[in-house]
Design an enzyme around this catalytic site. Structure first.
Site: not given
Ligand code: GLA
Length: 383
Positions: A31, A119-120, A122-124, A157, A169
């Site tokens: 992370e 926005g939680a 999980l990469s929305s 992004e 992501d």
């Molecule tokens: C978000 C970012 C990723 C990554 C994570 C943390 O999801 O979009 O690129 O940096 O935080 O690991």
């Protein structure tokens, strides 16, 4: 699917030409190191975002979404800039990028719909960016390769939305495969697909249900702190990224940083990268217990050194540590609220959910949401 088709017909008076789906992701470990050239281990999940779309001849880009009341209608032009904070800026940024590459497209009627908590963590946002890029590539035969889809979505992004995220992501959402984790080197973008065999366990996703405020600015702050730590270390070490530095070398050069906060940030990054190497060995040899311990270690480091956790995520991990049939847990994604993941024995999931819900509610004042997640495929057309 039926709902999105029907709603599309209601809003646009015709059937969609095509429907696409793009997943969300969880990150098993690694992370806040993707933007430091480290290795990460995400996987795509079966929840995600759908797009029902058809071309139009009136040069209009119409953005609708089942999750938000706001809609937008823009005339097709050469470039766009971000307007406010509305959801449609994500697909608009992608369209702007693609038009900027001299690809010619027509007007589009678009209806998005997601079942990911928004926005939680999980990469929305990566889900909707990659979904739009993939859909445009298919609709207009642009033949954009997967890697470019991931990279351009990241660029959107970074530049259109203004978050300095890494590639994890967008990569996971593009290249995910059912029942596989992606071991991705974020420097070289080489990757390996690791079969996840978690035997009698499930991967539980626990949403803190905390509204994430300030997450973008805090995220950018961490990004800047890593840059500053690297700059200081470069006075004594030859490295392109923080993750090029080994723990020993860091220990003998950390005095160069001269700022205890930046030192903590760098230590997290370097140790987390090492943990991913250990975790990939554990996954490959089926040592789930070791993997679980690495998840706990990762969380502790994110809590104490990187300071991106919070009382909600910490409460979840604390409960997990005291629950016998949970092997490991950690926050996943950027943090500051969002979700945690936990490895829980299959037949205990209901009991775990009950216990955690009560524990969390007593401490935090409201309930978390717990669900079991399947590891799914990356972006594609839905037949
Ligand atoms: C978000 C970012 C990723 C990554 C994570 C943390 O999801 O979009 O690129 O940096 O935080 O690991």
């Amino acid at each position: 699917m039926a709902e999105i088709k029907e709603e599309f017909k209601k809003r646009f008076g015709k059937n969609p030409d095509k429907i696409f789906f793009s997943p969300g992701r969880i990150n098993l470990i690694g992370e806040h190191i993707d933007y430091n050239g480290g290795r990460v281990m995400p996987c795509a999940i079966s929840l995600g975002t759908y797009l029902a779309v058809s071309k139009n001849t009136d040069k209009a880009l119409r953005f609708h979404c089942l999750n938000f009341p706001e809609t937008a209608e823009l005339h097709l032009q050469n470039s766009y800039s971000r307007s406010g904070k509305e959801w449609f800026n994500y697909p608009l940024g992608v369209i702007d990028y693609i038009i900027g590459q001299d690809h010619s497209i027509s007007g589009l009627d678009m209806l998005f719909s997601g079942n990911l908590p928004i926005g939680a963590g999980l990469s929305s946002s990566a889900s909707i960016e990659v979904l739009t890029a993939y859909a445009l590539s298919q609709l207009f035969q642009l033949n954009i390769p997967g890697l470019e889809i991931a990279l351009l979505s990241k660029k959107v992004e970074n530049e259109f939305i203004g978050v300095n995220c890494g590639i994890m992501d967008q990569f996971a959402v593009t290249f995910g495969q059912k029942d596989k984790a992606i071991l991705l080197n974020c420097d070289t973008l080489e990757y390996e697909l690791l079969p996840i065999d978690i035997g009698g366990y499930v991967l539980a996703i626990i949403n803190t249900n905390k509204a994430r405020t300030l997450s973008d600015s805090k995220y950018n702050e961490r990004f800047a702190e890593c840059g500053a730590a690297l700059k200081a270390l470069k006075k004594g070490i030859d490295a392109k990224h923080l993750c090029d530095i080994g723990i020993q070398s860091f220990q003998s050069h950390r005095h160069l940083i001269n700022d205890p906060v930046l030192e903590k940030r760098a230590l997290h990054v370097i140790a987390e990268n090492f943990r991913v190497a250990e975790a990939s060995k554990a996954v490959k040899s089926g040592k789930l217990k070791e993997f679980g311990q690495l998840m706990y270690d990762s969380h502790q480091s994110l809590q104490e050194l990187y300071e991106v956790s919070g009382v909600e995520l910490d409460t979840i991990v604390e409960f997990c540590k005291n629950y016998d049939d949970c092997l490991g847990a950690r926050m996943t994604g950027a943090g500051f609220g969002g979700c945690a993941i936990a490895l829980v024995r299959n037949e205990k999931l209901d009991d775990f959910t009950r216990g955690l819900t009560e524990y969390y509610k007593n401490k935090i004042g409201y309930e978390p949401t717990v669900f079991a997640s399947d590891v799914g495929d990356g972006v594609g057309e839905v037949s």
